[in-house]
Design a protein around this motif. Structure first.
Motif, PDB file in Angstrom:
ATOM      1  N   GLU A  61     -12.041   3.333   0.930  1.00  0.00           N
ATOM      2  CA  GLU A  61     -11.741   3.416   2.369  1.00  0.00           C
ATOM      3  C   GLU A  61     -12.666   2.477   3.144  1.00  0.00           C
ATOM      4  OE1 GLU A  61     -11.042   7.561   3.589  1.00  0.00           O
ATOM      5  OE2 GLU A  61      -9.055   7.131   2.780  1.00  0.00           O
ATOM      6  N   ASP A  62     -12.277   1.199   3.098  1.00  0.00           N
ATOM      7  CA  ASP A  62     -13.111   0.151   3.705  1.00  0.00           C
ATOM      8  C   ASP A  62     -12.516  -0.322   5.030  1.00  0.00           C
ATOM      9  OD1 ASP A  62     -10.864  -0.974   2.620  1.00  0.00           O
ATOM     10  OD2 ASP A  62     -11.904  -2.503   1.451  1.00  0.00           O
ATOM     11  N   VAL A  63     -11.851   0.618   5.717  1.00  0.00           N
ATOM     12  CA  VAL A  63     -11.145   0.247   6.933  1.00  0.00           C
ATOM     13  C   VAL A  63     -12.135  -0.106   8.061  1.00  0.00           C
ATOM     14  CG1 VAL A  63     -10.839   2.509   8.058  1.00  0.00           C
ATOM     15  CG2 VAL A  63      -8.927   0.918   7.922  1.00  0.00           C
ATOM     16  N   ASP A  64     -13.306   0.483   8.004  1.00  0.00           N
ATOM     17  CA  ASP A  64     -14.335   0.201   9.018  1.00  0.00           C
ATOM     18  C   ASP A  64     -15.270  -0.879   8.467  1.00  0.00           C
ATOM     19  OD1 ASP A  64     -16.274   0.212  10.956  1.00  0.00           O
ATOM     20  OD2 ASP A  64     -16.498   2.390  11.038  1.00  0.00           O
ATOM     21  N   GLY A  65     -14.752  -2.127   8.521  1.00  0.00           N
ATOM     22  CA  GLY A  65     -15.441  -3.266   7.896  1.00  0.00           C
ATOM     23  C   GLY A  65     -16.947  -3.346   8.108  1.00  0.00           C
ATOM     24  N   ALA A  98      -2.933  -3.074   5.644  1.00  0.00           N
ATOM     25  CA  ALA A  98      -2.658  -3.232   7.080  1.00  0.00           C
ATOM     26  C   ALA A  98      -1.160  -3.185   7.395  1.00  0.00           C
ATOM     27  CB  ALA A  98      -3.271  -4.529   7.585  1.00  0.00           C
ATOM     28  N   VAL A  99      -0.335  -3.735   6.499  1.00  0.00           N
ATOM     29  CA  VAL A  99       1.112  -3.773   6.761  1.00  0.00           C
ATOM     30  C   VAL A  99       1.657  -2.343   6.866  1.00  0.00           C
ATOM     31  CG1 VAL A  99       3.360  -4.429   5.775  1.00  0.00           C
ATOM     32  CG2 VAL A  99       1.446  -6.054   5.732  1.00  0.00           C
ATOM     33  N   ALA A 100       1.188  -1.474   5.970  1.00  0.00           N
ATOM     34  CA  ALA A 100       1.665  -0.087   5.986  1.00  0.00           C
ATOM     35  C   ALA A 100       1.185   0.634   7.246  1.00  0.00           C
ATOM     36  CB  ALA A 100       1.180   0.644   4.735  1.00  0.00           C
ATOM     37  N   VAL A 210      -5.768   7.303   6.572  1.00  0.00           N
ATOM     38  CA  VAL A 210      -5.802   8.320   5.521  1.00  0.00           C
ATOM     39  C   VAL A 210      -4.437   8.994   5.380  1.00  0.00           C
ATOM     40  CG1 VAL A 210      -6.584  10.332   6.870  1.00  0.00           C
ATOM     41  CG2 VAL A 210      -7.375  10.063   4.553  1.00  0.00           C
ATOM     42  N   VAL A 211      -3.758   9.213   6.492  1.00  0.00           N
ATOM     43  CA  VAL A 211      -2.442   9.859   6.452  1.00  0.00           C
ATOM     44  C   VAL A 211      -1.406   8.933   5.791  1.00  0.00           C
ATOM     45  CG1 VAL A 211      -0.526  10.519   7.979  1.00  0.00           C
ATOM     46  CG2 VAL A 211      -2.808  11.491   8.331  1.00  0.00           C
ATOM     47  N   VAL A 212      -1.425   7.668   6.184  1.00  0.00           N
ATOM     48  CA  VAL A 212      -0.474   6.712   5.610  1.00  0.00           C
ATOM     49  C   VAL A 212      -0.744   6.541   4.112  1.00  0.00           C
ATOM     50  CG1 VAL A 212       0.218   4.275   5.631  1.00  0.00           C
ATOM     51  CG2 VAL A 212      -0.059   5.525   7.793  1.00  0.00           C
ATOM     52  N   ASP A 213      -2.010   6.468   3.740  1.00  0.00           N
ATOM     53  CA  ASP A 213      -2.341   6.252   2.326  1.00  0.00           C
ATOM     54  C   ASP A 213      -2.073   7.480   1.474  1.00  0.00           C
ATOM     55  OD1 ASP A 213      -3.024   3.655   2.734  1.00  0.00           O
ATOM     56  OD2 ASP A 213      -5.165   4.052   2.973  1.00  0.00           O
ATOM     57  N   ASP A 214      -2.428   8.654   1.956  1.00  0.00           N
ATOM     58  CA  ASP A 214      -2.147   9.860   1.166  1.00  0.00           C
ATOM     59  C   ASP A 214      -0.639   9.961   0.906  1.00  0.00           C
ATOM     60  OD1 ASP A 214      -4.763  10.723   0.770  1.00  0.00           O
ATOM     61  OD2 ASP A 214      -4.791  12.037   2.521  1.00  0.00           O
ATOM     62  N   GLY A 216       1.551   7.422   1.044  1.00  0.00           N
ATOM     63  CA  GLY A 216       1.967   6.264   0.249  1.00  0.00           C
ATOM     64  C   GLY A 216       1.651   6.435  -1.226  1.00  0.00           C
ATOM     65  N   GLN A 217       0.563   7.140  -1.532  1.00  0.00           N
ATOM     66  CA  GLN A 217       0.187   7.348  -2.928  1.00  0.00           C
ATOM     67  C   GLN A 217       0.763   8.651  -3.485  1.00  0.00           C
ATOM     68  OE1 GLN A 217      -4.283   6.602  -2.416  1.00  0.00           O
ATOM     69  NE2 GLN A 217      -3.778   5.319  -4.173  1.00  0.00           N
ATOM     70  N   GLY A 218       1.534   9.357  -2.685  1.00  0.00           N
ATOM     71  CA  GLY A 218       2.141  10.604  -3.161  1.00  0.00           C
ATOM     72  C   GLY A 218       1.124  11.695  -3.428  1.00  0.00           C
ATOM     73  N   VAL A 219       0.029  11.691  -2.657  1.00  0.00           N
ATOM     74  CA  VAL A 219      -1.027  12.687  -2.869  1.00  0.00           C
ATOM     75  C   VAL A 219      -0.506  14.080  -2.485  1.00  0.00           C
ATOM     76  CG1 VAL A 219      -3.294  13.453  -2.016  1.00  0.00           C
ATOM     77  CG2 VAL A 219      -2.910  11.044  -2.606  1.00  0.00           C
ATOM     78  N   THR A 220      -0.619  15.016  -3.430  1.00  0.00           N
ATOM     79  CA  THR A 220      -0.174  16.391  -3.160  1.00  0.00           C
ATOM     80  C   THR A 220      -1.343  17.291  -2.792  1.00  0.00           C
ATOM     81  OG1 THR A 220      -0.452  17.037  -5.481  1.00  0.00           O
ATOM     82  CG2 THR A 220       1.738  16.227  -4.809  1.00  0.00           C
TER      83      THR A 220
END
Ligand code: GLU
Length: 314
Positions: A61-65, A98-100, A210-214, A216-220
Protein backbone atom coordinates in the motif's frame (compact mmCIF):
# COMPACT_ATOMS: atom_id res chain seq x y z
CA UNK A 1 -2.78 -19.59 27.08
CA UNK A 2 -2.56 -15.89 27.71
CA UNK A 3 -5.88 -14.18 27.16
CA UNK A 4 -5.75 -10.90 25.29
CA UNK A 5 -9.40 -10.75 24.40
CA UNK A 6 -9.26 -12.92 21.31
CA UNK A 7 -12.58 -14.62 21.97
CA UNK A 8 -14.56 -15.13 18.78
CA UNK A 9 -18.02 -13.71 18.40
CA UNK A 10 -20.35 -16.71 18.65
CA UNK A 11 -21.41 -18.66 15.57
CA UNK A 12 -19.19 -16.81 13.15
CA UNK A 13 -16.44 -19.42 13.00
CA UNK A 14 -18.93 -22.10 12.03
CA UNK A 15 -20.06 -20.02 9.08
CA UNK A 16 -16.43 -19.42 8.12
CA UNK A 17 -15.58 -23.11 8.21
CA UNK A 18 -17.87 -23.81 5.30
CA UNK A 19 -16.22 -21.19 3.10
CA UNK A 20 -13.90 -22.78 0.59
CA UNK A 21 -13.46 -19.57 -1.43
CA UNK A 22 -11.58 -17.71 1.30
CA UNK A 23 -9.20 -14.97 0.11
CA UNK A 24 -7.29 -13.03 2.75
CA UNK A 25 -4.56 -10.43 2.53
CA UNK A 26 -1.83 -8.54 4.32
CA UNK A 27 -1.53 -4.95 3.13
CA UNK A 28 1.56 -3.25 4.56
CA UNK A 29 2.51 0.34 3.78
CA UNK A 30 6.20 0.42 2.82
CA UNK A 31 7.08 3.18 5.26
CA UNK A 32 9.76 1.01 6.86
CA UNK A 33 10.49 -2.61 7.71
CA UNK A 34 7.90 -4.58 9.68
CA UNK A 35 8.12 -4.41 13.48
CA UNK A 36 6.85 -6.84 16.08
CA UNK A 37 3.30 -5.45 15.88
CA UNK A 38 3.04 -5.62 12.11
CA UNK A 39 4.42 -9.18 12.13
CA UNK A 40 1.59 -10.17 14.48
CA UNK A 41 -0.95 -8.64 12.05
CA UNK A 42 0.70 -10.38 9.08
CA UNK A 43 0.74 -13.70 10.92
CA UNK A 44 -2.92 -13.33 11.96
CA UNK A 45 -4.04 -12.80 8.37
CA UNK A 46 -1.88 -15.71 7.14
CA UNK A 47 -3.13 -18.05 9.88
CA UNK A 48 -6.77 -17.23 9.22
CA UNK A 49 -6.29 -17.95 5.51
CA UNK A 50 -4.48 -21.23 6.19
CA UNK A 51 -6.96 -22.31 8.87
CA UNK A 52 -9.76 -21.84 6.34
CA UNK A 53 -7.94 -23.54 3.48
CA UNK A 54 -7.90 -20.22 1.64
CA UNK A 55 -5.47 -18.03 -0.25
CA UNK A 56 -3.30 -15.34 1.30
CA UNK A 57 -2.28 -12.27 -0.71
CA UNK A 58 0.18 -9.47 -0.12
CA UNK A 59 -0.55 -5.96 -1.33
CA UNK A 60 1.92 -3.13 -0.99
CA UNK A 61 0.00 0.00 0.00
CA UNK A 62 2.32 2.66 -1.37
CA UNK A 63 -0.44 5.08 -2.30
CA UNK A 64 0.98 7.77 0.00
CA UNK A 65 4.23 8.20 -1.93
CA UNK A 66 6.07 10.67 0.32
CA UNK A 67 5.61 8.40 3.37
CA UNK A 68 7.18 5.41 1.58
CA UNK A 69 10.83 4.61 2.17
CA UNK A 70 13.14 3.27 -0.52
CA UNK A 71 13.92 -0.39 0.09
CA UNK A 72 11.08 -0.87 2.58
CA UNK A 73 9.03 -3.03 0.22
CA UNK A 74 11.96 -5.39 -0.40
CA UNK A 75 12.71 -5.49 3.33
CA UNK A 76 9.10 -6.35 4.17
CA UNK A 77 8.87 -9.12 1.59
CA UNK A 78 12.18 -10.58 2.76
CA UNK A 79 11.02 -10.49 6.40
CA UNK A 80 7.77 -12.26 5.50
CA UNK A 81 9.59 -14.89 3.42
CA UNK A 82 12.06 -15.58 6.23
CA UNK A 83 9.07 -16.25 8.51
CA UNK A 84 7.60 -18.69 5.98
CA UNK A 85 4.82 -16.30 4.94
CA UNK A 86 4.62 -16.51 1.14
CA UNK A 87 1.87 -14.91 -0.92
CA UNK A 88 -0.24 -17.28 -3.01
CA UNK A 89 -0.39 -14.85 -5.94
CA UNK A 90 2.00 -12.20 -7.27
CA UNK A 91 2.31 -9.19 -4.96
CA UNK A 92 0.41 -6.14 -6.20
CA UNK A 93 1.31 -2.51 -5.59
CA UNK A 94 -1.08 0.40 -5.30
CA UNK A 95 1.16 2.59 -7.44
CA UNK A 96 0.11 0.37 -10.38
CA UNK A 97 -3.60 0.69 -9.64
CA UNK A 98 -4.44 4.31 -10.52
CA UNK A 99 -6.64 3.28 -13.46
CA UNK A 100 -8.86 1.19 -11.19
CA UNK A 101 -9.13 3.99 -8.60
CA UNK A 102 -9.97 6.51 -11.32
CA UNK A 103 -12.66 4.19 -12.67
CA UNK A 104 -14.24 3.94 -9.22
CA UNK A 105 -14.15 7.71 -8.79
CA UNK A 106 -15.73 8.12 -12.24
CA UNK A 107 -18.56 5.76 -11.24
CA UNK A 108 -19.23 7.89 -8.16
CA UNK A 109 -18.96 11.16 -10.11
CA UNK A 110 -21.36 9.93 -12.76
CA UNK A 111 -23.86 9.09 -10.04
CA UNK A 112 -23.40 12.53 -8.45
CA UNK A 113 -21.82 10.82 -5.44
CA UNK A 114 -18.50 12.65 -5.48
CA UNK A 115 -17.64 16.32 -5.81
CA UNK A 116 -14.54 18.50 -6.11
CA UNK A 117 -13.40 20.41 -3.06
CA UNK A 118 -11.14 23.43 -2.77
CA UNK A 119 -10.85 23.48 1.03
CA UNK A 120 -7.47 23.43 2.67
CA UNK A 121 -7.14 21.78 6.05
CA UNK A 122 -7.14 25.26 7.54
CA UNK A 123 -10.32 26.28 5.71
CA UNK A 124 -12.08 23.19 7.08
CA UNK A 125 -10.94 24.07 10.59
CA UNK A 126 -12.08 27.69 10.24
CA UNK A 127 -15.50 26.67 8.92
CA UNK A 128 -15.97 24.34 11.88
CA UNK A 129 -14.93 27.00 14.38
CA UNK A 130 -17.40 29.40 12.74
CA UNK A 131 -20.10 26.83 13.42
CA UNK A 132 -19.18 26.87 17.07
CA UNK A 133 -17.11 23.68 17.09
CA UNK A 134 -13.99 24.11 19.19
CA UNK A 135 -10.71 23.57 17.37
CA UNK A 136 -9.27 20.14 17.98
CA UNK A 137 -5.76 19.08 17.16
CA UNK A 138 -5.16 15.60 15.77
CA UNK A 139 -8.86 14.68 15.90
CA UNK A 140 -10.78 13.38 12.90
CA UNK A 141 -12.94 16.35 11.86
CA UNK A 142 -16.33 16.18 10.24
CA UNK A 143 -16.20 17.92 6.88
CA UNK A 144 -18.54 20.92 7.18
CA UNK A 145 -19.80 20.56 3.61
CA UNK A 146 -18.34 23.84 2.32
CA UNK A 147 -17.97 22.68 -1.32
CA UNK A 148 -20.93 20.30 -1.39
CA UNK A 149 -23.09 22.62 -3.48
CA UNK A 150 -20.15 23.73 -5.62
CA UNK A 151 -16.87 25.53 -5.16
CA UNK A 152 -17.48 29.15 -4.19
CA UNK A 153 -17.24 31.64 -7.04
CA UNK A 154 -13.99 33.54 -7.08
CA UNK A 155 -11.97 30.63 -5.66
CA UNK A 156 -8.64 30.67 -7.47
CA UNK A 157 -8.15 27.85 -9.95
CA UNK A 158 -5.98 25.00 -8.77
CA UNK A 159 -5.86 21.30 -8.16
CA UNK A 160 -8.93 19.97 -6.37
CA UNK A 161 -9.54 17.15 -3.96
CA UNK A 162 -12.54 14.89 -4.53
CA UNK A 163 -14.86 13.97 -1.71
CA UNK A 164 -17.53 11.34 -1.31
CA UNK A 165 -21.02 12.81 -1.05
CA UNK A 166 -22.04 10.85 2.04
CA UNK A 167 -25.80 10.35 1.91
CA UNK A 168 -27.96 11.73 4.67
CA UNK A 169 -29.91 9.83 7.29
CA UNK A 170 -30.43 6.07 7.07
CA UNK A 171 -28.35 5.75 3.91
CA UNK A 172 -25.28 6.92 5.85
CA UNK A 173 -25.86 4.34 8.52
CA UNK A 174 -23.48 1.38 8.44
CA UNK A 175 -23.91 -1.77 10.48
CA UNK A 176 -20.99 -4.15 10.35
CA UNK A 177 -19.80 -7.09 12.42
CA UNK A 178 -16.28 -7.78 13.57
CA UNK A 179 -15.53 -11.43 14.35
CA UNK A 180 -13.83 -10.45 17.60
CA UNK A 181 -15.30 -7.09 18.54
CA UNK A 182 -18.89 -7.85 17.57
CA UNK A 183 -21.54 -5.58 16.07
CA UNK A 184 -20.80 -1.97 15.14
CA UNK A 185 -23.15 0.76 14.08
CA UNK A 186 -21.97 4.08 12.67
CA UNK A 187 -23.66 7.04 11.04
CA UNK A 188 -20.85 8.11 8.72
CA UNK A 189 -22.47 11.50 8.05
CA UNK A 190 -22.14 12.25 11.76
CA UNK A 191 -18.71 10.73 12.44
CA UNK A 192 -16.64 11.92 9.47
CA UNK A 193 -18.96 13.39 6.84
CA UNK A 194 -17.87 13.73 3.22
CA UNK A 195 -14.42 12.15 3.26
CA UNK A 196 -11.63 12.54 0.73
CA UNK A 197 -11.22 10.03 -2.12
CA UNK A 198 -8.54 11.82 -4.13
CA UNK A 199 -6.32 14.42 -2.56
CA UNK A 200 -5.59 17.77 -4.17
CA UNK A 201 -1.95 16.70 -4.53
CA UNK A 202 -3.11 13.85 -6.79
CA UNK A 203 -2.69 11.06 -4.25
CA UNK A 204 -5.46 8.52 -3.84
CA UNK A 205 -6.89 8.25 -0.37
CA UNK A 206 -6.39 5.03 1.56
CA UNK A 207 -10.15 4.51 2.01
CA UNK A 208 -10.85 4.41 -1.72
CA UNK A 209 -7.74 2.43 -2.64
CA UNK A 210 -8.32 -0.27 -0.04
CA UNK A 211 -11.96 -0.77 -1.06
CA UNK A 212 -11.16 -0.95 -4.78
CA UNK A 213 -8.24 -3.31 -4.19
CA UNK A 214 -10.00 -5.64 -1.76
CA UNK A 215 -12.82 -6.00 -4.30
CA UNK A 216 -10.43 -6.26 -7.25
CA UNK A 217 -8.51 -9.07 -5.57
CA UNK A 218 -11.68 -10.87 -4.50
CA UNK A 219 -10.79 -10.54 -0.81
CA UNK A 220 -13.43 -12.28 1.32
CA UNK A 221 -11.78 -11.74 4.71
CA UNK A 222 -9.91 -8.76 6.07
CA UNK A 223 -7.78 -9.57 9.13
CA UNK A 224 -5.80 -6.54 10.34
CA UNK A 225 -4.85 -4.48 13.38
CA UNK A 226 -7.48 -2.95 15.59
CA UNK A 227 -6.32 0.59 14.77
CA UNK A 228 -8.13 0.21 11.44
CA UNK A 229 -11.48 -0.77 12.97
CA UNK A 230 -12.65 2.85 12.87
CA UNK A 231 -12.06 3.03 9.11
CA UNK A 232 -14.30 0.05 8.48
CA UNK A 233 -17.66 1.86 8.40
CA UNK A 234 -16.31 4.26 5.74
CA UNK A 235 -15.07 1.30 3.72
CA UNK A 236 -18.38 -0.56 3.99
CA UNK A 237 -20.24 2.60 2.92
CA UNK A 238 -17.97 2.97 -0.10
CA UNK A 239 -18.48 -0.70 -1.00
CA UNK A 240 -22.22 -0.14 -0.88
CA UNK A 241 -22.05 3.00 -3.01
CA UNK A 242 -19.84 1.25 -5.58
CA UNK A 243 -21.96 -1.92 -5.63
CA UNK A 244 -19.12 -4.06 -4.22
CA UNK A 245 -19.34 -6.99 -1.80
CA UNK A 246 -18.41 -6.45 1.84
CA UNK A 247 -15.78 -8.84 3.20
CA UNK A 248 -15.83 -10.27 6.73
CA UNK A 249 -13.66 -8.39 9.20
CA UNK A 250 -11.48 -9.46 12.08
CA UNK A 251 -9.46 -6.79 13.87
CA UNK A 252 -6.74 -8.21 16.09
CA UNK A 253 -5.39 -6.45 19.19
CA UNK A 254 -2.43 -4.15 18.72
CA UNK A 255 0.88 -5.08 20.25
CA UNK A 256 1.81 -2.53 22.90
CA UNK A 257 5.10 -1.61 24.54
CA UNK A 258 5.63 -1.60 28.31
CA UNK A 259 4.16 1.92 28.51
CA UNK A 260 0.97 0.67 26.81
CA UNK A 261 1.68 2.58 23.58
CA UNK A 262 0.95 0.81 20.32
CA UNK A 263 4.07 -0.22 18.45
CA UNK A 264 4.33 1.73 15.24
CA UNK A 265 6.90 2.80 12.72
CA UNK A 266 6.10 6.42 13.55
CA UNK A 267 7.15 5.92 17.16
CA UNK A 268 10.29 4.15 16.02
CA UNK A 269 9.39 0.51 16.74
CA UNK A 270 12.37 -1.61 15.74
CA UNK A 271 12.34 -3.97 12.78
CA UNK A 272 12.07 -7.55 14.01
CA UNK A 273 14.80 -10.04 13.25
CA UNK A 274 13.13 -12.69 11.10
CA UNK A 275 13.24 -16.27 12.30
CA UNK A 276 11.80 -18.63 14.89
CA UNK A 277 12.14 -16.26 17.86
CA UNK A 278 10.17 -13.48 16.13
CA UNK A 279 7.50 -15.93 15.05
CA UNK A 280 7.19 -17.41 18.55
CA UNK A 281 6.80 -13.85 19.89
CA UNK A 282 4.12 -13.06 17.31
CA UNK A 283 2.23 -16.21 18.38
CA UNK A 284 2.33 -15.06 22.00
CA UNK A 285 1.28 -11.56 20.92
CA UNK A 286 -1.78 -13.09 19.24
CA UNK A 287 -2.70 -14.98 22.40
CA UNK A 288 -1.73 -18.33 20.87
CA UNK A 289 0.55 -19.23 23.78
CA UNK A 290 4.10 -20.60 23.79
CA UNK A 291 5.02 -23.27 21.30
CA UNK A 292 7.60 -25.98 21.91
CA UNK A 293 8.53 -25.93 18.21
CA UNK A 294 11.94 -24.51 17.34
CA UNK A 295 11.75 -24.09 13.56
CA UNK A 296 9.73 -21.76 11.34
CA UNK A 297 7.70 -24.60 9.74
CA UNK A 298 7.12 -26.22 13.14
CA UNK A 299 5.93 -22.97 14.70
CA UNK A 300 3.63 -22.20 11.77
CA UNK A 301 2.05 -25.66 11.89
CA UNK A 302 1.49 -25.29 15.61
CA UNK A 303 0.08 -21.78 15.15
CA UNK A 304 -2.39 -22.92 12.47
CA UNK A 305 -3.74 -25.62 14.82
CA UNK A 306 -4.12 -23.17 17.67
CA UNK A 307 -5.69 -20.51 15.45
CA UNK A 308 -8.14 -23.04 14.04
CA UNK A 309 -9.21 -24.01 17.54
CA UNK A 310 -10.12 -20.37 18.23
CA UNK A 311 -11.33 -19.10 14.88
CA UNK A 312 -12.77 -22.00 12.92
CA UNK A 313 -11.38 -24.33 10.32
CA UNK A 314 -11.28 -24.60 6.57
N1 GLU B 1 -1.77 -0.24 4.70
C1 GLU B 1 -2.40 -0.23 5.99
C2 GLU B 1 -1.36 -0.17 7.08
O1 GLU B 1 -0.22 -0.49 6.85
C3 GLU B 1 -3.25 -1.46 6.23
C4 GLU B 1 -4.52 -1.38 5.51
C5 GLU B 1 -5.49 -2.51 5.73
O2 GLU B 1 -5.10 -3.59 6.20
O3 GLU B 1 -6.64 -2.31 5.40
O4 GLU B 1 -1.66 0.22 8.19
Amino acid sequence: MQNIGMTPVAADSAAMAADAAYVGRFAPSPTGPLHRGSLAAALASWLDARAHGGQWLVRIEDVDGPRCRPGAEEAILAQLAACGLHADRPVIRQRDRAVAYQRALDVLRTGGLAYPCACSRRAVEEALVQRGMAPERHAERIYPGTCRAGIAEGTPAGPRAWRLRVPAGAAAHVDWVDRRLGAHSEAVDRTVGDFVLLRADGMWAYQLAVVVDDAGQGVTDVVRGEDLADSTARQVLLQRMLGLATPRYLHVPLVRDEAGEKLSKQTGAAAFVPGPAALAQAMRDLGLGSSGAATVPGLLADAVDRWRASWGEG
